[in-house]
Scaffold this motif. Structure first.
Motif, short mmCIF file in Angstrom:
data_model
loop_
_atom_site.label_atom_id
_atom_site.label_comp_id
_atom_site.label_asym_id
_atom_site.label_seq_id
_atom_site.Cartn_x
_atom_site.Cartn_y
_atom_site.Cartn_z
N SER A 109 105.51 3.00 53.99
CA SER A 109 105.35 2.06 52.88
C SER A 109 104.11 2.36 52.03
N VAL A 110 103.20 3.17 52.57
CA VAL A 110 102.01 3.55 51.79
C VAL A 110 102.40 4.29 50.52
N LEU A 111 103.38 5.18 50.63
CA LEU A 111 103.82 5.97 49.48
C LEU A 111 104.82 5.22 48.60
N GLY A 112 105.38 4.14 49.12
CA GLY A 112 106.29 3.31 48.33
C GLY A 112 107.63 3.94 48.03
N HIS A 113 108.10 4.85 48.89
CA HIS A 113 109.39 5.49 48.64
C HIS A 113 110.32 5.44 49.84
N MET A 118 109.52 11.49 54.00
CA MET A 118 109.21 12.82 54.58
C MET A 118 110.26 13.83 54.17
N ASN A 119 111.50 13.43 54.24
CA ASN A 119 112.59 14.33 53.89
C ASN A 119 112.66 14.57 52.39
N ASP A 120 112.55 13.49 51.63
CA ASP A 120 112.70 13.59 50.18
C ASP A 120 111.59 14.40 49.51
N ARG A 121 110.38 14.29 50.05
CA ARG A 121 109.23 14.99 49.44
C ARG A 121 108.78 16.21 50.25
N ASN A 122 109.54 16.55 51.29
CA ASN A 122 109.20 17.69 52.15
C ASN A 122 107.77 17.58 52.69
N ILE A 123 107.44 16.43 53.25
CA ILE A 123 106.12 16.21 53.83
C ILE A 123 106.16 16.60 55.29
N GLY A 124 105.17 17.37 55.71
CA GLY A 124 105.08 17.80 57.10
C GLY A 124 104.62 16.68 58.01
N VAL A 125 104.82 16.88 59.32
CA VAL A 125 104.49 15.85 60.30
C VAL A 125 103.00 15.55 60.30
N GLN A 126 102.16 16.58 60.25
CA GLN A 126 100.71 16.35 60.28
C GLN A 126 100.24 15.61 59.02
N TYR A 131 102.06 13.66 57.15
CA TYR A 131 102.59 12.30 57.25
C TYR A 131 101.76 11.46 58.22
N GLY A 132 101.29 12.08 59.29
CA GLY A 132 100.47 11.40 60.29
C GLY A 132 99.18 10.84 59.70
N ARG A 133 98.67 11.49 58.66
CA ARG A 133 97.44 11.00 58.03
C ARG A 133 97.65 9.67 57.30
#
Length: 79
Positions: free
Chosen positions: A51-55, A60-68, A70-72
């Protein structure tokens, strides 16, 4: 031809109107309605780091964000 189609159209409408007026629910239908009214329905709200990114949860999938990376987000998330 137009008169025939109009007669057919109005006959169909009249037939549907008569059917709608003569409907009587079955005992099972009435019991199901009562059971549905007595049910307590709830809503589950998933609220977290995404919810921080509001999407939404698929960010993670839509913006190709890695696990690490995303963990931040958990450090930024402040419920």
């Amino acid at each position: 031809m137009k008169k025939l189609l109009l007669n057919l159209f109005f006959s169909c409408i009249a037939s549907m109107a008569l059917q709608a007026q003569t409907y009587t629910p079955t005992k099972e239908n009435l019991e199901a309605r009562a059971a549905f009214q007595d049910m307590k329905l709830g809503m589950f709200i998933h609220w977290g780091a995404s919810s921080v990114l509001g999407h939404g949860e698929w960010v993670m999938n839509d913006r190709n964000i890695g696990v690490q990376e995303y963990g931040r987000l958990i450090n930024i998330f402040n419920p």
